[in-house]
Design a protein around this motif. Structure first.
Motif, PDB file in Angstrom:
ATOM      1  N   ARG A   1       0.720  -1.059   0.281  1.00 28.97           N
ATOM      2  CA  ARG A   1      -0.166  -0.016   0.291  1.00 28.97           C
ATOM      3  C   ARG A   1       0.432   1.510   0.048  1.00 28.97           C
ATOM      4  NH1 ARG A   1      -3.720   2.027   4.356  1.00 28.97           N
ATOM      5  NH2 ARG A   1      -1.170   2.258   6.117  1.00 28.97           N
ATOM      6  N   SER A   2       1.625   0.998   0.329  1.00 32.63           N
ATOM      7  CA  SER A   2       2.731   2.602   0.627  1.00 32.63           C
ATOM      8  C   SER A   2       4.060   2.438   0.888  1.00 32.63           C
ATOM      9  CB  SER A   2       2.054   3.179   2.405  1.00 32.63           C
ATOM     10  OG  SER A   2       2.327   2.512   3.584  1.00 32.63           O
ATOM     11  N   GLY A   3       4.973   3.443   1.070  1.00 32.86           N
ATOM     12  CA  GLY A   3       5.963   3.163   1.026  1.00 32.86           C
ATOM     13  C   GLY A   3       6.482   2.953  -0.363  1.00 32.86           C
ATOM     14  N   ARG A   4       7.904   1.981  -0.091  1.00 30.85           N
ATOM     15  CA  ARG A   4       9.358   2.251  -1.635  1.00 30.85           C
ATOM     16  C   ARG A   4       8.542   0.729  -2.501  1.00 30.85           C
ATOM     17  NH1 ARG A   4      14.612  -1.271   0.003  1.00 30.85           N
ATOM     18  NH2 ARG A   4      13.979  -2.308   1.535  1.00 30.85           N
ATOM     19  N   ASP A   5       8.209  -0.058  -1.591  1.00 32.13           N
ATOM     20  CA  ASP A   5       7.427  -1.347  -2.043  1.00 32.13           C
ATOM     21  C   ASP A   5       6.205  -1.378  -2.110  1.00 32.13           C
ATOM     22  OD1 ASP A   5       9.850  -3.165  -1.764  1.00 32.13           O
ATOM     23  OD2 ASP A   5       9.479  -2.933   0.071  1.00 32.13           O
ATOM     24  N   ALA A   6       5.352  -0.242  -2.246  1.00 37.85           N
ATOM     25  CA  ALA A   6       4.085  -0.105  -2.576  1.00 37.85           C
ATOM     26  C   ALA A   6       3.551   0.273  -4.547  1.00 37.85           C
ATOM     27  CB  ALA A   6       3.669   1.655  -2.453  1.00 37.85           C
ATOM     28  N   ILE A   7       2.302  -0.917  -4.495  1.00 33.30           N
ATOM     29  CA  ILE A   7       2.568  -1.098  -5.981  1.00 33.30           C
ATOM     30  C   ILE A   7       1.664  -0.107  -6.426  1.00 33.30           C
ATOM     31  CG2 ILE A   7       1.880  -3.497  -5.722  1.00 33.30           C
ATOM     32  CD1 ILE A   7      -1.215  -2.573  -5.752  1.00 33.30           C
ATOM     33  N   SER A   8       2.569  -0.141  -7.380  1.00 33.68           N
ATOM     34  CA  SER A   8       1.554   1.248  -8.568  1.00 33.68           C
ATOM     35  C   SER A   8      -0.094   0.114  -9.309  1.00 33.68           C
ATOM     36  CB  SER A   8       2.474   1.079  -9.524  1.00 33.68           C
ATOM     37  OG  SER A   8       2.759   2.224 -10.437  1.00 33.68           O
ATOM     38  N   LEU A   9      -1.050   1.374  -9.328  1.00 28.15           N
ATOM     39  CA  LEU A   9      -1.469   1.185  -9.750  1.00 28.15           C
ATOM     40  C   LEU A   9      -1.617   1.966 -11.375  1.00 28.15           C
ATOM     41  CD1 LEU A   9      -3.925   1.676  -6.299  1.00 28.15           C
ATOM     42  CD2 LEU A   9      -2.327  -0.156  -7.555  1.00 28.15           C
ATOM     43  N   ASN A  10      -2.451   1.364 -12.422  1.00 31.94           N
ATOM     44  CA  ASN A  10      -2.276   1.199 -13.607  1.00 31.94           C
ATOM     45  C   ASN A  10      -4.187   2.159 -13.759  1.00 31.94           C
ATOM     46  OD1 ASN A  10      -3.262   1.904 -16.747  1.00 31.94           O
ATOM     47  ND2 ASN A  10      -2.401   0.228 -16.847  1.00 31.94           N
ATOM     48  N   PRO A  11      -4.035   3.845 -13.495  1.00 38.34           N
ATOM     49  CA  PRO A  11      -5.852   4.371 -13.813  1.00 38.34           C
ATOM     50  C   PRO A  11      -6.500   4.037 -15.080  1.00 38.34           C
ATOM     51  CG  PRO A  11      -4.056   5.842 -14.607  1.00 38.34           C
ATOM     52  CD  PRO A  11      -3.196   4.609 -14.077  1.00 38.34           C
ATOM     53  N   GLY A  12      -6.245   3.492 -15.860  1.00 28.40           N
ATOM     54  CA  GLY A  12      -6.449   2.375 -16.576  1.00 28.40           C
ATOM     55  C   GLY A  12      -7.351   1.452 -16.432  1.00 28.40           C
ATOM     56  N   VAL A  13      -6.842   0.539 -15.725  1.00 23.00           N
ATOM     57  CA  VAL A  13      -7.536  -0.981 -15.286  1.00 23.00           C
ATOM     58  C   VAL A  13      -8.486  -0.317 -14.374  1.00 23.00           C
ATOM     59  CG1 VAL A  13      -6.768  -3.220 -14.305  1.00 23.00           C
ATOM     60  CG2 VAL A  13      -4.407  -1.992 -15.963  1.00 23.00           C
ATOM     61  N   ASN A  14      -9.633  -1.545 -14.711  1.00 21.76           N
ATOM     62  CA  ASN A  14     -10.776  -1.286 -13.316  1.00 21.76           C
ATOM     63  C   ASN A  14      -9.929  -2.610 -12.429  1.00 21.76           C
ATOM     64  OD1 ASN A  14     -12.174  -0.078 -15.481  1.00 21.76           O
ATOM     65  ND2 ASN A  14     -13.167  -1.679 -16.365  1.00 21.76           N
ATOM     66  N   GLY A  15     -10.155  -1.944 -11.517  1.00 19.69           N
ATOM     67  CA  GLY A  15      -9.723  -2.192 -10.191  1.00 19.69           C
ATOM     68  C   GLY A  15      -9.979  -1.620  -8.937  1.00 19.69           C
ATOM     69  N   ILE A  16     -10.235  -2.749  -7.893  1.00 17.50           N
ATOM     70  CA  ILE A  16     -10.443  -2.368  -6.309  1.00 17.50           C
ATOM     71  C   ILE A  16      -9.758  -3.173  -5.504  1.00 17.50           C
ATOM     72  CG2 ILE A  16     -12.235  -2.786  -4.874  1.00 17.50           C
ATOM     73  CD1 ILE A  16     -14.263  -3.709  -7.452  1.00 17.50           C
ATOM     74  N   TYR A  17      -9.111  -1.780  -5.075  1.00 22.55           N
ATOM     75  CA  TYR A  17      -8.019  -2.563  -3.692  1.00 22.55           C
ATOM     76  C   TYR A  17      -8.110  -1.714  -2.644  1.00 22.55           C
ATOM     77  CZ  TYR A  17      -5.639  -2.369  -8.578  1.00 22.55           C
ATOM     78  OH  TYR A  17      -5.555  -2.226 -10.166  1.00 22.55           O
ATOM     79  N   ILE A  18      -8.174  -2.471  -1.585  1.00 26.50           N
ATOM     80  CA  ILE A  18      -8.439  -2.437  -0.404  1.00 26.50           C
ATOM     81  C   ILE A  18      -7.539  -3.245   0.272  1.00 26.50           C
ATOM     82  CG2 ILE A  18     -10.301  -2.914   1.370  1.00 26.50           C
ATOM     83  CD1 ILE A  18     -12.187  -3.709  -1.327  1.00 26.50           C
ATOM     84  N   PRO A  19      -7.082  -2.048   0.971  1.00 28.66           N
ATOM     85  CA  PRO A  19      -5.980  -2.302   2.147  1.00 28.66           C
ATOM     86  C   PRO A  19      -6.580  -3.034   3.508  1.00 28.66           C
ATOM     87  CG  PRO A  19      -6.166   0.295   2.032  1.00 28.66           C
ATOM     88  CD  PRO A  19      -6.849  -0.468   1.729  1.00 28.66           C
ATOM     89  N   GLN A  20      -5.794  -4.338   4.266  1.00 27.28           N
ATOM     90  CA  GLN A  20      -5.907  -5.214   5.155  1.00 27.28           C
ATOM     91  C   GLN A  20      -6.684  -4.520   6.481  1.00 27.28           C
ATOM     92  OE1 GLN A  20      -2.909  -7.629   4.669  1.00 27.28           O
ATOM     93  NE2 GLN A  20      -3.615  -8.862   3.346  1.00 27.28           N
ATOM     94  N   THR A  21      -5.650  -3.212   6.412  1.00 24.97           N
ATOM     95  CA  THR A  21      -5.370  -3.067   7.773  1.00 24.97           C
ATOM     96  C   THR A  21      -7.053  -1.957   7.463  1.00 24.97           C
ATOM     97  OG1 THR A  21      -4.305  -1.043   6.695  1.00 24.97           O
ATOM     98  CG2 THR A  21      -3.422  -2.561   8.451  1.00 24.97           C
ATOM     99  N   SER A  22      -7.687  -1.314   7.050  1.00 22.02           N
ATOM    100  CA  SER A  22      -8.776  -0.958   6.845  1.00 22.02           C
ATOM    101  C   SER A  22      -9.960  -2.008   6.882  1.00 22.02           C
ATOM    102  CB  SER A  22      -9.169  -0.165   5.224  1.00 22.02           C
ATOM    103  OG  SER A  22      -9.602   0.531   5.035  1.00 22.02           O
ATOM    104  N   LEU A  23      -9.454  -2.681   6.296  1.00 28.52           N
ATOM    105  CA  LEU A  23     -10.729  -3.840   6.189  1.00 28.52           C
ATOM    106  C   LEU A  23     -10.903  -4.750   7.336  1.00 28.52           C
ATOM    107  CD1 LEU A  23     -12.303  -5.469   4.373  1.00 28.52           C
ATOM    108  CD2 LEU A  23     -11.385  -7.224   4.559  1.00 28.52           C
ATOM    109  N   ALA A  24     -10.142  -5.018   8.170  1.00 27.32           N
ATOM    110  CA  ALA A  24      -9.971  -5.613   9.782  1.00 27.32           C
ATOM    111  C   ALA A  24     -10.553  -4.520  10.428  1.00 27.32           C
ATOM    112  CB  ALA A  24      -8.358  -5.645   9.928  1.00 27.32           C
ATOM    113  N   ALA A  25     -10.811  -3.062  10.705  1.00 26.96           N
ATOM    114  CA  ALA A  25     -10.902  -2.012  10.995  1.00 26.96           C
ATOM    115  C   ALA A  25     -12.933  -1.721  11.105  1.00 26.96           C
ATOM    116  CB  ALA A  25     -10.137  -0.750  11.405  1.00 26.96           C
ATOM    117  N   ALA A  26     -12.785  -2.046   9.447  1.00 24.38           N
ATOM    118  CA  ALA A  26     -14.075  -1.862   8.838  1.00 24.38           C
ATOM    119  C   ALA A  26     -15.537  -2.329   9.286  1.00 24.38           C
ATOM    120  CB  ALA A  26     -13.891  -2.040   7.887  1.00 24.38           C
ATOM    121  N   PHE A  27     -15.503  -3.307   9.900  1.00 24.08           N
ATOM    122  CA  PHE A  27     -16.564  -3.887  10.559  1.00 24.08           C
ATOM    123  C   PHE A  27     -16.380  -4.620  12.146  1.00 24.08           C
ATOM    124  CE2 PHE A  27     -15.874  -4.906   5.672  1.00 24.08           C
ATOM    125  CZ  PHE A  27     -17.607  -4.267   5.351  1.00 24.08           C
TER     126      PHE A  27
END
Length: 160
Positions: A82-108
């Protein structure tokens, strides 16, 4: 068409005619790879009220599964991705849903109800997801963030 598919199709309201047209195009274009049974089941659930009776997490899973059926990418991001030097680069032209594990764990909570907004990055034809989210009782709000592009808050309609 099998009897079950006929019964489901017959129970759908007229408002889903554009969706039925889309299903037909999918069938013609992809044949058996179109996964029409799952897409038709989603339409039936969303129109019959069954979907809205499910908890927040189940409805989110429905969104993710339906979007994957529409060739969207779903990726649960680790903190490293998600962040830092190892963060993946997202292609704005690709249809994608990317959810951080930490956000998902705290959401419900333990009953699978949304208690905290869920952060996600959405790329590609994001406007095309609006109807899917709406039918599942969810919505997404664009976040202004200079560091992270395509950042959205996912919330249920009853959460403000």
């Amino acid at each position: 068409m099998s009897c079950k598919v006929c019964r489901i199709a017959a129970s759908l309201p007229r408002e889903v005619a554009p969706d039925i047209e889309w299903l037909l195009k999918q069938g013609h274009q992809y044949g058996t790879g179109a996964k029409l049974a799952g897409k038709l089941d989603y339409l039936w659930q969303s129109c019959s009220g069954i979907l809205t009776e499910q908890n927040d997490l189940q409805r989110l899973i429905c969104i993710i599964e339906a979007s994957k059926d529409m060739d969207w990418i779903y990726w649960l991001l680790s903190d490293k991705e998600r962040s830092g030097r190892d963060a993946i680069s997202l292609n704005p032209g690709v249809n994608g849903i990317y959810i951080p594990q930490t956000s998902l764990a705290a959401a419900f909570d333990a009953e699978s109800c949304l208690v905290n907004p869920l952060m996600a990055r959405l790329t590609g034809s994001v406007a095309g997801l609006k109807q899917l989210f709406d039918r599942c009782g969810w919505k997404f709000v664009t976040e202004r963030n200079d560091e992270l592009k395509n950042l959205f808050t996912l919330i249920t309609e009853n959460k403000r």
